[in-house]
Scaffold this active site. Structure first.
Site, mmCIF file in Angstrom:
data_model
loop_
_atom_site.group_PDB
_atom_site.id
_atom_site.type_symbol
_atom_site.label_atom_id
_atom_site.label_comp_id
_atom_site.label_asym_id
_atom_site.label_seq_id
_atom_site.Cartn_x
_atom_site.Cartn_y
_atom_site.Cartn_z
ATOM 1 N N ARG A 161 52.632 33.906 39.131
ATOM 2 C CA ARG A 161 51.537 33.497 40.001
ATOM 3 C C ARG A 161 51.187 32.055 39.699
ATOM 4 O O ARG A 161 51.111 31.659 38.527
ATOM 5 C CB ARG A 161 50.324 34.409 39.757
ATOM 6 N N TYR A 173 38.851 28.973 40.532
ATOM 7 C CA TYR A 173 39.323 30.278 40.060
ATOM 8 C C TYR A 173 40.785 30.211 39.578
ATOM 9 O O TYR A 173 41.630 29.599 40.229
ATOM 10 C CB TYR A 173 39.238 31.333 41.180
ATOM 11 N N ASP A 229 46.897 33.593 44.613
ATOM 12 C CA ASP A 229 45.673 34.351 44.881
ATOM 13 C C ASP A 229 44.632 33.437 45.536
ATOM 14 O O ASP A 229 44.173 32.476 44.918
ATOM 15 C CB ASP A 229 45.127 34.914 43.548
ATOM 16 N N HIS A 231 41.687 34.491 46.454
ATOM 17 C CA HIS A 231 40.402 34.977 45.946
ATOM 18 C C HIS A 231 39.302 34.961 46.998
ATOM 19 O O HIS A 231 38.189 34.473 46.752
ATOM 20 C CB HIS A 231 39.995 34.196 44.686
ATOM 21 N N GLU A 255 47.615 36.492 48.156
ATOM 22 C CA GLU A 255 46.667 37.569 47.842
ATOM 23 C C GLU A 255 45.251 37.221 48.290
ATOM 24 O O GLU A 255 44.840 36.056 48.194
ATOM 25 C CB GLU A 255 46.703 37.785 46.315
ATOM 26 N N GLU A 281 42.010 44.342 45.433
ATOM 27 C CA GLU A 281 41.542 44.548 44.055
ATOM 28 C C GLU A 281 40.065 44.933 43.995
ATOM 29 O O GLU A 281 39.647 45.565 43.035
ATOM 30 C CB GLU A 281 41.828 43.317 43.187
ATOM 31 N N ARG A 302 46.614 46.193 46.407
ATOM 32 C CA ARG A 302 46.255 45.557 45.134
ATOM 33 C C ARG A 302 45.277 46.364 44.285
ATOM 34 O O ARG A 302 44.779 45.873 43.268
ATOM 35 C CB ARG A 302 45.625 44.187 45.422
ATOM 36 N N GLU A 358 50.986 43.351 38.203
ATOM 37 C CA GLU A 358 50.346 42.200 37.552
ATOM 38 C C GLU A 358 50.214 42.489 36.060
ATOM 39 O O GLU A 358 49.825 43.587 35.660
ATOM 40 C CB GLU A 358 48.959 41.987 38.156
ATOM 41 N N TRP A 421 33.329 34.010 45.654
ATOM 42 C CA TRP A 421 34.018 33.533 44.446
ATOM 43 C C TRP A 421 35.410 34.123 44.358
ATOM 44 O O TRP A 421 35.624 35.266 44.620
ATOM 45 C CB TRP A 421 33.224 33.910 43.173
#
Ligand code: EZ4
Ligand code: CO
Length: 421
Positions: A161, A173, A229, A231, A255, A281, A302, A358, A421
């Site tokens: 990643r 992030y 990602d 995020h 992602e 996630e 995820r 991951e 975030w």
């Protein structure tokens, strides 16, 4: 022909749960573990860690779940899952589903120990020899990022990643080097009395990121699987543009491109890009994926075993996804404890529609508290052959590291507006 004749067997006697303890420990970071003991003296472990909200799960377990477990048959896993899910009346949510996951995984651990088998054998046996894992490389600039990629390649990772700082943004992030203190890996929750504030500018990010991927491809070649990602920071049209701009660099996945609540947003992203999409996630049940899976708007699921009600629920979710050629990408940051990681690895090994796992390595103190039997070699994880999950908790070591409050950061735009975030 000799052979066995079917004979009536008396029904198996229930094996009662006689104890269930919630253990909160903070070796490198906070973890919530449930330890269930049966009248036969078998113990099982489950992970209920919810980063930044650990004590809520501990309280939900101690106050509302443990009293319901005592005296139940430890082997009735599906029944216990349904009982906890439906009896609360107030369904779903990260706290509830992390608590149910802790119970579910502990009961699978017990059942597999009672059977004398590693858990993946009870889930149907191995569908592959090893579990492809991806690691987290990051850097404030290209040289630092390249060093981080090389470090991960040297550790054995074969999928990586890529997260990077963005000019004009102070703290982004996923970039490890910008945080203070020991870098065992990127852990966004900070042990501060109030959440740390980071800043954000989506236009600057969209301008910067494709050039970073171009540089990484030029340096490391076309074969290395690369992930990224987002995020939850983009609008659908911004995510569509980023997906399209990254197409030349052949990502394994992009992602969490948009905030997770709105499943329909992915329809718009999907219309504009062939970059594979991963999300989930922060989801906690199959219902969060209903549109995403039925309409084939994503490529990877995820969810974490720890946040989605455990093995029982994840298995059903991933079987649903399999009907649509959607694969697993189980969440595995350091805020999933070694117990939750082990549960993920057993599932990864057994399911047919495995995609990638991951893997952020835990710190040395965490490895002292949780004795683990998994292996990692040549980019592949394996849960090992110990009966059950293959993880033991050293309770004396755990007691040396009491809970320390920690918060995930808050994100603000330049004008002070709170942003995802
Ligand atoms: O920020 O689990 O893909 N991994 C991630 C994680 C999350 C943390 C939050 O607790 O997005 O690093
Ligand atoms: Co993520």
């Amino acid at each position: 022909m000799s052979g066995r004749t079917l004979s009536h067997r008396p029904e198996r006697r229930p094996v009662k749960i006689v104890a269930a303890e919630v253990i909160v420990t903070s070796p490198n970071r906070n973890f919530v573990t449930l330890k269930i003991t049966t009248e036969d003296g078998i113990t099982g472990l489950g992970d209920g860690t919810l980063n930044g909200r650990e004590l809520s799960v501990a309280s939900y377990l101690t106050d509302h779940v443990v009293p319901l477990l005592l005296g139940r048959d430890a082997h009735r896993i599906e029944d216990t899952w349904q009982y906890l899910y439906r009896s609360a009346y107030w369904r779903r949510g990260p706290v509830t589903m992390a608590a149910i996951a802790a119970v579910d995984v502990a009961l699978w651990d017990i059942k597999a120990k009672a059977a004398g088998m590693p858990l993946y054998q009870l889930l149907g046996g191995a569908s592959r020899n090893g579990i492809m894992a991806y690691g987290h490389a990051s850097g404030r600039d290209l040289p630092e990022l390249f060093d981080s990629v090389r470090k991960h390649l040297a550790l054995g990772f074969r999928s990586i990643r890529i997260q990077t700082s963005v000019p004009g943004i102070d703290a982004v992030y996923g970039v490890a080097a910008q945080t203070e203190g020991e870098r065992y890996d990127y852990e966004p929750a900070q042990r501060t009395p109030l959440p740390v504030e980071e800043d954000w500018d989506t236009r600057a990010y969209l301008r910067h990121l494709p050039g970073v991927f171009e540089a990484v491809r030029n340096e490391f070649g076309p074969e290395l699987p690369l992930l990224h990602d987002g995020h939850h920071r983009m609008t659908p049209i911004q995510a569509a543009r980023l997906g399209r701009d990254l197409e030349p660099y052949d990502l394994f996945w992009l992602e969490d491109c948009t905030p997770a609540e709105n499943q329909e947003a992915l329809r718009l992203v999907r219309q504009h890009t062939t970059t594979p999409l991963a999300i989930g996630e922060v989801f906690n049940t199959v219902w969060d994926y209903q549109t995403l899976i039925r309409e084939q708007l994503i490529d990877y699921v995820r969810s974490a075993v720890t946040h989605t009600g455990g093995i029982t629920a994840m298995r059903k979710l991933l079987d649903f996804a399999a009907q649509y050629q959607i694969k697993s990408g189980i969440h595995g940051p350091t805020d999933i404890s070694p117990v939750g990681m082990a549960a993920a690895l057993h599932l990864d090994l057994a399911i047919h529609n495995f995609g990638i796992q991951e893997y952020m390595q835990h710190g040395p103190l965490t490895d002292e508290v949780f004795r683990q039997s998994f292996t990692f070699a040549d980019g592949y994880l394996h849960p090992g052959e110990q009966p059950g999950l293959g993880v033991e908790l050293d309770e004396q070591a755990a007691a040396r590291f009491p809970y320390v409050a920690a918060y995930l950061p808050v994100n603000r735009l330049k004008d002070g507006t709170v942003h995802d975030w």
